[in-house]
Motif scaffolding. Structure first.
Motif, short mmCIF file in Angstrom:
data_model
loop_
_atom_site.label_atom_id
_atom_site.label_comp_id
_atom_site.label_asym_id
_atom_site.label_seq_id
_atom_site.Cartn_x
_atom_site.Cartn_y
_atom_site.Cartn_z
N MET A 1 46.61 24.46 43.11
CA MET A 1 45.41 25.01 43.72
C MET A 1 45.63 25.28 45.21
O MET A 1 45.21 26.30 45.72
N TYR A 2 46.29 24.31 45.86
CA TYR A 2 46.52 24.44 47.30
C TYR A 2 47.43 25.62 47.60
O TYR A 2 47.20 26.37 48.56
N GLU A 3 48.45 25.82 46.76
CA GLU A 3 49.39 26.92 46.99
C GLU A 3 48.72 28.28 46.80
O GLU A 3 48.99 29.22 47.55
N ILE A 4 47.84 28.38 45.81
CA ILE A 4 47.13 29.64 45.57
C ILE A 4 46.22 29.97 46.75
O ILE A 4 46.18 31.12 47.21
N LEU A 5 45.51 28.97 47.25
CA LEU A 5 44.64 29.19 48.41
C LEU A 5 45.45 29.54 49.65
O LEU A 5 45.01 30.35 50.47
N MET A 6 46.63 28.94 49.79
CA MET A 6 47.46 29.24 50.95
C MET A 6 47.98 30.68 50.89
O MET A 6 48.01 31.38 51.91
N ILE A 7 48.33 31.15 49.71
CA ILE A 7 48.78 32.55 49.56
C ILE A 7 47.62 33.50 49.84
O ILE A 7 47.78 34.50 50.54
N ALA A 8 46.43 33.18 49.33
CA ALA A 8 45.25 34.01 49.60
C ALA A 8 44.93 34.01 51.09
O ALA A 8 44.57 35.05 51.65
N PHE A 9 45.09 32.87 51.75
CA PHE A 9 44.85 32.76 53.18
C PHE A 9 45.80 33.67 53.96
O PHE A 9 45.38 34.38 54.88
N LEU A 10 47.06 33.67 53.59
CA LEU A 10 48.04 34.51 54.28
C LEU A 10 47.78 35.99 54.04
O LEU A 10 47.91 36.81 54.95
N VAL A 11 47.40 36.35 52.81
CA VAL A 11 47.11 37.76 52.51
C VAL A 11 45.88 38.23 53.30
O VAL A 11 45.89 39.32 53.89
#
Length: 113
Positions: A1-11
């Motif tokens: 979950m954390y990794e998905i949110l981090m990728i969305a944050f960067l995008v």
């Protein structure tokens, strides 16, 4: 979950930077009002400012919400993973000074008269 949110944050951060860079400054409004190439823009003469302004505001809200969520998730993870006690040297491996076998009466400090 954390990794998905981090990728969305960067995008979201990269798209937000792109939208900010696409916007025109306040000084460019005067030239656009006299028709200097405004009909050749992608969004029309006044559509780009309105669209980019709203998209930038929406992306900024998403960016701040993701920042708060990621900050909350990073502080509420397993406490043992953030604890630095496992980096300390065990008591068996620590170098201790040699113990003095002298009693207090034999100390090197002279008594005060």
């Amino acid at each position: 979950m954390y990794e998905i949110l981090m990728i969305a944050f960067l995008v979201v951060a990269l798209v937000l930077i792109g939208f900010i860079m696409l916007q025109q400054g306040k000084g460019a409004d005067m030239g656009a009002s006299f028709g200097s190439g405004a009909s050749n823009t992608v969004f029309g003469s006044s559509g780009s400012g309105n669209f980019l302004t709203r998209a930038t505001a929406g992306l900024a809200v998403v960016f701040f919400i993701l920042s708060l969520v990621l900050g909350n998730l990073s502080t509420s993870t397993d406490e043992s993973s953030n604890d630095f006690s496992d980096l300390s040297v065990p008591a068996e491996e620590q170098e201790l000074p040699p113990a003095d076998d002298k009693s207090e009466s034999e100390s090197e400090v002279p008594p005060i008269d």
